[in-house]
Design a protein around this motif. Sequence first.
Motif, PDB file in Angstrom:
ATOM      1  N   GLY A 185     -16.196   4.574 -15.708  1.00 53.50           N
ATOM      2  CA  GLY A 185     -15.751   5.022 -14.044  1.00 53.50           C
ATOM      3  C   GLY A 185     -15.564   6.600 -14.271  1.00 53.50           C
ATOM      4  N   ALA A 230     -10.343   9.408 -11.517  1.00 52.17           N
ATOM      5  CA  ALA A 230      -9.117   9.195 -11.883  1.00 52.17           C
ATOM      6  C   ALA A 230     -10.103   8.998 -13.865  1.00 52.17           C
ATOM      7  CB  ALA A 230      -8.343   7.540 -12.530  1.00 52.17           C
ATOM      8  N   TRP A 281      -5.799   2.674 -11.712  1.00 50.37           N
ATOM      9  CA  TRP A 281      -6.003   2.209 -11.513  1.00 50.37           C
ATOM     10  C   TRP A 281      -5.946   1.116 -11.749  1.00 50.37           C
ATOM     11  CZ3 TRP A 281      -7.330   0.772  -5.380  1.00 50.37           C
ATOM     12  CH2 TRP A 281      -6.558   1.320  -4.778  1.00 50.37           C
ATOM     13  N   GLU A 305     -20.778   6.524 -15.887  1.00 46.13           N
ATOM     14  CA  GLU A 305     -20.940   4.832 -14.110  1.00 46.13           C
ATOM     15  C   GLU A 305     -21.656   4.208 -13.180  1.00 46.13           C
ATOM     16  OE1 GLU A 305     -18.043   5.415 -11.603  1.00 46.13           O
ATOM     17  OE2 GLU A 305     -19.926   3.838 -10.227  1.00 46.13           O
ATOM     18  N   GLN A 306     -20.908   3.048 -13.889  1.00 52.20           N
ATOM     19  CA  GLN A 306     -22.308   1.620 -13.312  1.00 52.20           C
ATOM     20  C   GLN A 306     -23.084   2.176 -11.552  1.00 52.20           C
ATOM     21  OE1 GLN A 306     -21.950  -1.049 -10.758  1.00 52.20           O
ATOM     22  NE2 GLN A 306     -19.949  -1.178  -9.990  1.00 52.20           N
ATOM     23  N   TYR A 329     -20.753  -0.327 -18.291  1.00 52.62           N
ATOM     24  CA  TYR A 329     -20.528  -1.156 -19.761  1.00 52.62           C
ATOM     25  C   TYR A 329     -20.586  -2.890 -19.130  1.00 52.62           C
ATOM     26  CZ  TYR A 329     -16.592  -1.704 -22.820  1.00 52.62           C
ATOM     27  OH  TYR A 329     -16.306  -2.540 -23.725  1.00 52.62           O
ATOM     28  N   THR A 371     -12.256   1.836 -14.833  1.00 49.89           N
ATOM     29  CA  THR A 371     -13.440   1.052 -13.465  1.00 49.89           C
ATOM     30  C   THR A 371     -12.126   1.303 -12.723  1.00 49.89           C
ATOM     31  OG1 THR A 371     -12.507  -0.491 -15.532  1.00 49.89           O
ATOM     32  CG2 THR A 371     -14.666   1.012 -16.099  1.00 49.89           C
ATOM     33  N   GLY A 372     -11.006   1.636 -12.322  1.00 47.91           N
ATOM     34  CA  GLY A 372     -10.517   0.981 -10.718  1.00 47.91           C
ATOM     35  C   GLY A 372     -10.447  -0.401 -10.303  1.00 47.91           C
ATOM     36  N   GLY A 397     -15.980   6.761  -7.728  1.00 48.66           N
ATOM     37  CA  GLY A 397     -16.032   5.808  -6.953  1.00 48.66           C
ATOM     38  C   GLY A 397     -14.957   5.435  -5.652  1.00 48.66           C
ATOM     39  N   LEU A 398     -13.455   4.569  -5.120  1.00 47.25           N
ATOM     40  CA  LEU A 398     -13.263   4.512  -3.937  1.00 47.25           C
ATOM     41  C   LEU A 398     -12.556   5.693  -2.882  1.00 47.25           C
ATOM     42  CD1 LEU A 398     -10.567   2.045  -5.333  1.00 47.25           C
ATOM     43  CD2 LEU A 398     -12.550   1.478  -3.673  1.00 47.25           C
ATOM     44  N   TYR A 445      -6.354  -4.836  -4.020  1.00 49.95           N
ATOM     45  CA  TYR A 445      -6.988  -5.334  -4.796  1.00 49.95           C
ATOM     46  C   TYR A 445      -6.108  -5.297  -6.256  1.00 49.95           C
ATOM     47  CZ  TYR A 445     -10.139  -2.723  -1.981  1.00 49.95           C
ATOM     48  OH  TYR A 445     -10.739  -1.266  -0.689  1.00 49.95           O
ATOM     49  N   GLY A 475      -1.163   3.263  -5.319  1.00 54.86           N
ATOM     50  CA  GLY A 475      -0.993   5.152  -4.890  1.00 54.86           C
ATOM     51  C   GLY A 475      -1.907   5.750  -4.590  1.00 54.86           C
ATOM     52  N   LEU A 476      -2.031   6.683  -3.825  1.00 56.78           N
ATOM     53  CA  LEU A 476      -3.180   7.825  -3.692  1.00 56.78           C
ATOM     54  C   LEU A 476      -3.453   8.482  -4.753  1.00 56.78           C
ATOM     55  CD1 LEU A 476      -1.217   8.763  -0.756  1.00 56.78           C
ATOM     56  CD2 LEU A 476      -2.842   7.237  -0.184  1.00 56.78           C
ATOM     57  N   ILE A 477      -4.853   9.309  -4.258  1.00 55.52           N
ATOM     58  CA  ILE A 477      -6.003   9.373  -4.835  1.00 55.52           C
ATOM     59  C   ILE A 477      -4.756  10.216  -5.972  1.00 55.52           C
ATOM     60  CG2 ILE A 477      -7.810  11.422  -5.192  1.00 55.52           C
ATOM     61  CD1 ILE A 477      -9.120   9.979  -2.681  1.00 55.52           C
ATOM     62  N   GLY A 516     -14.138   3.495  -0.764  1.00 61.28           N
ATOM     63  CA  GLY A 516     -13.048   2.456  -0.562  1.00 61.28           C
ATOM     64  C   GLY A 516     -12.411   4.001   1.158  1.00 61.28           C
TER      65      GLY A 516
HETATM   66  C1  LIG Z   1      -9.652   1.390   1.244  1.00 57.53           C
HETATM   67  C2  LIG Z   1      -8.797   2.002   0.660  1.00 57.53           C
HETATM   68  C3  LIG Z   1      -8.207   2.830   0.941  1.00 57.53           C
HETATM   69  C4  LIG Z   1      -8.110   4.460   0.687  1.00 57.53           C
HETATM   70  N1  LIG Z   1      -8.277   5.247   1.130  1.00 57.53           N
HETATM   71  C5  LIG Z   1      -7.549   6.166   0.790  1.00 57.53           C
HETATM   72  C6  LIG Z   1      -6.185   7.111   0.695  1.00 57.53           C
HETATM   73  O1  LIG Z   1      -6.944   7.400   2.397  1.00 57.53           O
HETATM   74  N2  LIG Z   1      -5.554   8.460   0.481  1.00 57.53           N
HETATM   75  C7  LIG Z   1      -5.487   8.981   0.142  1.00 57.53           C
HETATM   76  O2  LIG Z   1      -5.133   9.494  -1.607  1.00 57.53           O
HETATM   77  N3  LIG Z   1      -6.095   7.414  -1.174  1.00 57.53           N
HETATM   78  C8  LIG Z   1      -6.742   6.486  -0.551  1.00 57.53           C
HETATM   79  N4  LIG Z   1      -7.415   5.386  -1.864  1.00 57.53           N
HETATM   80  C9  LIG Z   1      -6.232   5.206  -3.438  1.00 57.53           C
HETATM   81  C10 LIG Z   1      -7.892   5.776  -3.776  1.00 57.53           C
HETATM   82  O3  LIG Z   1      -9.116   5.304  -3.287  1.00 57.53           O
HETATM   83  C11 LIG Z   1      -7.314   5.248  -5.316  1.00 57.53           C
HETATM   84  O4  LIG Z   1      -5.843   5.940  -5.752  1.00 57.53           O
HETATM   85  C12 LIG Z   1      -8.419   5.996  -6.175  1.00 57.53           C
HETATM   86  O5  LIG Z   1      -9.650   5.697  -5.991  1.00 57.53           O
HETATM   87  C13 LIG Z   1      -7.717   5.125  -7.627  1.00 57.53           C
HETATM   88  O6  LIG Z   1      -8.721   5.691  -8.686  1.00 57.53           O
HETATM   89  P1  LIG Z   1      -9.566   5.539 -10.564  1.00 57.53           P
HETATM   90  O7  LIG Z   1     -10.387   6.181 -10.580  1.00 57.53           O
HETATM   91  O8  LIG Z   1      -8.229   4.984 -10.568  1.00 57.53           O
HETATM   92  O9  LIG Z   1     -10.222   3.562  -9.490  1.00 57.53           O
HETATM   93  P2  LIG Z   1     -11.966   3.805  -8.910  1.00 57.53           P
HETATM   94  O10 LIG Z   1     -12.105   4.787  -7.333  1.00 57.53           O
HETATM   95  O11 LIG Z   1     -12.028   2.455  -8.124  1.00 57.53           O
HETATM   96  O12 LIG Z   1     -12.623   4.501  -9.163  1.00 57.53           O
HETATM   97  C14 LIG Z   1     -13.116   3.365 -10.119  1.00 57.53           C
HETATM   98  C15 LIG Z   1     -14.536   3.656 -10.672  1.00 57.53           C
HETATM   99  O13 LIG Z   1     -15.273   2.883 -11.909  1.00 57.53           O
HETATM  100  C16 LIG Z   1     -16.475   2.368 -11.862  1.00 57.53           C
HETATM  101  N5  LIG Z   1     -17.407   1.481 -12.714  1.00 57.53           N
HETATM  102  C17 LIG Z   1     -16.372  -0.064 -12.842  1.00 57.53           C
HETATM  103  N6  LIG Z   1     -16.653  -0.492 -13.484  1.00 57.53           N
HETATM  104  C18 LIG Z   1     -17.275  -0.314 -13.917  1.00 57.53           C
HETATM  105  C19 LIG Z   1     -18.552  -0.568 -15.718  1.00 57.53           C
HETATM  106  N7  LIG Z   1     -18.031  -1.721 -15.574  1.00 57.53           N
HETATM  107  N8  LIG Z   1     -19.134   0.154 -16.280  1.00 57.53           N
HETATM  108  C20 LIG Z   1     -19.293   1.732 -15.603  1.00 57.53           C
HETATM  109  N9  LIG Z   1     -18.358   2.454 -14.499  1.00 57.53           N
HETATM  110  C21 LIG Z   1     -17.426   0.966 -13.909  1.00 57.53           C
HETATM  111  C22 LIG Z   1     -16.805   2.241 -10.381  1.00 57.53           C
HETATM  112  O14 LIG Z   1     -18.053   1.985 -10.059  1.00 57.53           O
HETATM  113  C23 LIG Z   1     -15.670   3.661  -9.840  1.00 57.53           C
HETATM  114  O15 LIG Z   1     -16.008   4.484  -9.819  1.00 57.53           O
HETATM  115  C24 LIG Z   1      -7.871   4.253  -1.173  1.00 57.53           C
HETATM  116  C25 LIG Z   1      -7.628   2.698  -1.891  1.00 57.53           C
HETATM  117  C26 LIG Z   1      -8.604   2.003  -0.678  1.00 57.53           C
HETATM  118  C27 LIG Z   1      -8.915   0.718  -1.811  1.00 57.53           C
END
Ligand SMILES: Cc1cc2nc3c(=O)[nH]c(=O)nc-3n(C[C@H](O)[C@H](O)[C@H](O)COP(=O)(O)OP(=O)(O)OC[C@H]3O[C@@H](n4cnc5c(N)ncnc54)[C@H](O)[C@@H]3O)c2cc1C
Length: 453
Positions: A10, A14, A362, A37-38, A81, A101-102, A44-45, A322, A369-371, A49
């Motif tokens: 992912g 994160a 996530w 990364e898929q 994955y 993987t969020g 990611g988001l 989500y 929570g934020l980024i 997102g």
């Molecule tokens: C609509 C929306 C708006 C947002 N706006 C804001 C904002 O304005 N400001 C802010 O600070 N935060 C914002 N956020 C929150 C922020 O996006 C998250 O906090 C952050 O992206 C979470 O990070 P993560 O890496 O855990 O997950 P993600 O960002 O979801 O990343 C996960 C990654 O894992 C990959 N993945 C998943 N499954 C697999 C698999 N099986 N094999 C390989 N890869 C895989 C996905 O493709 C993705 O690239 C927002 C969220 C959403 C949903």
Amino acid sequence: MTKLRLAIVGAGPAGIYAADILLKAEKQFDVSIDLFEQLPAPYGLVRYGVAPDHPRIKGIITALRDVLDTGNIRLFGNVYYGRDVTLDDLKQHYNAVIFSTGAIKDAPLDIPGIELPGSYGAADFVSWYDGHPDFPREWPLDASSAAVIGNGNVALDVARILSKHADDLLPTDIPSNVYEGLKQSPITDVHVFGRRGPMQVKFTPLELRELGELNDVDMVVYDEDFDYDEASLAAIDSNKQIMVIDRVFRKWRDGPQSDDSQSGASRRLHLHFFAGPIEVLGTDRVEGFRYERTEPDGAGGVRGTGEFREVAVQAVYRAVGYFGSPLDGIPFDERRGVIPNREGQVIDDHDEPVNGVYATGWIKRGPVGLIGHTKSDAMETVRHLMNDQANWWSPVHPEEDAIVTLLEQRNVEFTNLKGWQNLDEHERALGAAQERERIKVVPRDEMIAASNG
Ligand SMILES: Cc1cc2nc3c(=O)[nH]c(=O)nc-3n(C[C@H](O)[C@H](O)[C@H](O)COP(=O)(O)OP(=O)(O)OC[C@H]3O[C@@H](n4cnc5c(N)ncnc54)[C@H](O)[C@@H]3O)c2cc1C
């Protein structure tokens, strides 16, 4: 010196922060990191997102890109994955894995009619307007009135994108199909519904204030929602964020945009509070939304008043959170939609640590929570990983080439960091031709083709 061969699954914030923190940490061993990364694009988001009209937040990508560009991390894009690589593969090639993987799916909202055509999950709509390759290219924007259920930032994102004129989104990176779709939307009224009061909302002041700045959109708030109880008054006094939110509402209520005196804009964005969702109405498709007026229960929550109301809408968007997806061979908490863990160390059904398996972001903590929060998350997880050396796996194929050979043998069409840089440049070039910063490429095969140059 021992070497830690680490897989991270992912490439959202994160996963990238975890890699960065580990690389910079003081440690007694060497590290080599492979990031799976898929999608053919990382981030990611932040890419799929965060709303396209939030360029400041999208700008976090620059910091994430700097981490990838250090050249210390190998990126394997377009590798899923659970299909292209399995847990057994990872055990054979690495000492440990961090799952980051969020979440990409909508949490359910169990009310009658929610399955009717015209009723949508906010996450699906977000994936459409942010150009996620795994979602349909077309979005049925045929409603003149729409309801958005929820009182968090995602609800406001959805309401804003629905109400905004497509041309006002042109300076952003929205894909062409999204611009065309929004351009022909006949929407005039967007209604946002929250179960609780205006001082109990989950959105942030910036996101709220921004609604009042939309071109040709009137904000509509209703006086009946602003008869504050003691808890709300106390919250305004003690919490700066709520104080600012109150100030924003006050401005709208005092200004020319309250419910009885609008400025005559062609679109309206209504905020309804104390409105608990009861039913999506309609026989063959969405025709309305039924809600119950609620009131403060004196204990920080709300209770139903028995007064039901209906509003005619042709589309309903539920923005109630989500939800993470389970991963092959990895424990999963079905109720919370997360990988069960203790400070990032994955645990099984008996609360025992699963050696070599960690989680962050996530999928570790749940979709809130934020980024920035994913950074502190990653610190915690990486600390455990580093202290756990005795429990790492002992791979039979630790050589860096071995995983490449495996993916090639399986005919996985994987991309790499150079591939992402090619795609990035290609999107910028598409944008430059129309005096825009970037235009996103949506279909996966086109993304891969651009990656391959
Ligand atoms: C609509 C929306 C708006 C947002 N706006 C804001 C904002 O304005 N400001 C802010 O600070 N935060 C914002 N956020 C929150 C922020 O996006 C998250 O906090 C952050 O992206 C979470 O990070 P993560 O890496 O855990 O997950 P993600 O960002 O979801 O990343 C996960 C990654 O894992 C990959 N993945 C998943 N499954 C697999 C698999 N099986 N094999 C390989 N890869 C895989 C996905 O493709 C993705 O690239 C927002 C969220 C959403 C949903």
